[in-house]
Design an enzyme around this catalytic site. Structure first.
Site, PDB file in Angstrom:
ATOM      1  N   CYS A  63       7.442  -5.699  -3.401  1.00 17.49           N
ATOM      2  CA  CYS A  63       6.605  -4.529  -3.513  1.00 17.49           C
ATOM      3  C   CYS A  63       7.455  -3.599  -4.174  1.00 17.49           C
ATOM      4  CB  CYS A  63       5.856  -4.111  -2.381  1.00 17.49           C
ATOM      5  SG  CYS A  63       4.452  -5.169  -1.717  1.00 17.49           S
ATOM      6  N   HIS A  64       6.956  -2.678  -5.069  1.00 17.13           N
ATOM      7  CA  HIS A  64       7.675  -1.765  -5.724  1.00 17.13           C
ATOM      8  C   HIS A  64       7.508  -0.537  -4.762  1.00 17.13           C
ATOM      9  CE1 HIS A  64       7.167  -4.146  -8.921  1.00 17.13           C
ATOM     10  NE2 HIS A  64       8.121  -3.728  -9.599  1.00 17.13           N
ATOM     11  N   GLU A  99      -0.133  -2.588   0.374  1.00 16.88           N
ATOM     12  CA  GLU A  99       0.078  -1.332   0.941  1.00 16.88           C
ATOM     13  C   GLU A  99      -1.014  -1.230   2.027  1.00 16.88           C
ATOM     14  OE1 GLU A  99       2.949  -0.827  -2.180  1.00 16.88           O
ATOM     15  OE2 GLU A  99       1.025  -1.770  -2.188  1.00 16.88           O
ATOM     16  N   ASP A 113      -0.830  -4.555  20.845  1.00 11.30           N
ATOM     17  CA  ASP A 113       0.226  -4.348  21.780  1.00 11.30           C
ATOM     18  C   ASP A 113      -0.208  -3.342  22.956  1.00 11.30           C
ATOM     19  OD1 ASP A 113       3.268  -4.119  22.527  1.00 11.30           O
ATOM     20  OD2 ASP A 113       2.893  -2.058  21.969  1.00 11.30           O
TER      21      ASP A 113
END
Length: 298
Positions: A63-64, A99, A113
């Protein structure tokens, strides 16, 4: 990473979704009432998702790094499900699909969590890309039926002293069109007469390559500017701007573009690099000119 230096910057958006299933209805009530021992579950997980979107390039190798212009994370609370959506926007050369999915994934993990102390049956469901926009595929039109011509303007190619590469690059990018191919010397009269004939034959698109520089033989703009009755300065301005970001010599190109009657004329540089970069900028976007010209909605 994949080389994106030749890509064109556009406005890109992506939406990803994920589902977290809980084991009991009381878990959803605890979320609503903000009584989960670890804190406000939705706000903490939303914050984690925002961080995840911005740090995607740090954990996904290909990923950029890119500018994140906007992120929105929202929730839908059902009887035993939490539906997550993560929307991301940027103005850049590559999309934000990963993203958005990374953000949705981390939101789901944070929910897991924070809820596991009160519910041992939590499951993370499907994480998927639900929407995306802004890439070249969004601008593609059915170009079948358009008639085009590619003209190489070069003394050396016309004389057989040099092999054409630039014209072939254009041909390889116009495979969806019916294309004719010509080679002419750098002769202002011959170039103008040839293109004027194609205009009379009602070609939809004529692309030339070569003759847009500053040598004494470069005459393509002078040959074709008199034929153009509706100039479109933005086309070549976009090409020069894109090229200028890659080489300072792009500003020396004198290419012109516009309609001669119903034929769109575009004059590209003669170098392979200049042709490639300008084609990257112009296509497939300029194909929208044809339905606009006919008065169709766009």
């Amino acid at each position: 990473m994949i080389d994106i230096t030749q890509k064109f910057t556009t406005h890109r958006t992506s939406m990803a979704t994920a589902t977290v299933t809980v084991g009991k209805k009381e878990t959803i009530e605890a979320i609503r009432n903000k009584t989960v021992p670890k804190g406000d579950v939705l706000e903490v997980s939303r914050t984690a998702g925002l961080f995840a979107v911005k740090r995607t390039a740090d954990v996904i190798p290909d990923c950029h790094p890119l500018p994140i212009e906007y992120t929105k994370i929202s929730f839908e609370l059902l009887e035993r499900e939490i539906n997550i959506s993560c929307e991301v926007k940027t103005i850049y050369k590559t999309g934000v699909e990963v993203e958005a999915m990374h953000g949705a994934c981390v939101v789901a993990l944070t929910l897991y969590d924070m809820l596991k102390p009160i519910d041992k049956e939590i499951e993370i469901g499907k994480i998927r890309l639900s929407e995306k926009s802004g890439g070249k595929s969004d601008y593609r039109l059915n170009s079948s039926g358009l008639r085009a011509a590619v003209i190489v303007c070069s003394d050396s190619v016309a004389a057989g002293h040099k092999e054409d590469t630039s014209g072939k690059i254009i041909l390889n990018r116009l495979t969806d069109l019916d294309v004719d191919y010509y080679v002419l010397p750098d002769d202002e009269k011959l170039i103008r007469e040839k293109v004027a004939g194609l205009v009379k034959q009602k070609y939809d698109l004529v692309i030339t390559t070569g003759g847009t520089g500053l040598s004494k033989k470069d005459c393509t703009p002078e040959a074709l500017r008199p034929l153009i009755d509706r100039e479109i300065p933005g086309l070549m301005e976009a090409g020069r701007h894109h090229g200028q970001q890659r080489t300072p010599y792009a500003m020396l190109s004198r290419g012109v573009a516009g309609f001669a009657s119903d034929t769109l004329i575009i004059t590209l540089p003669g170098s392979s690099r200049g042709v490639t970069e300008t084609m990257d900028v112009l296509f497939p976007y300029i194909l929208h000119l044809f339905p606009i010209k006919e008065g169709a909605s766009h």
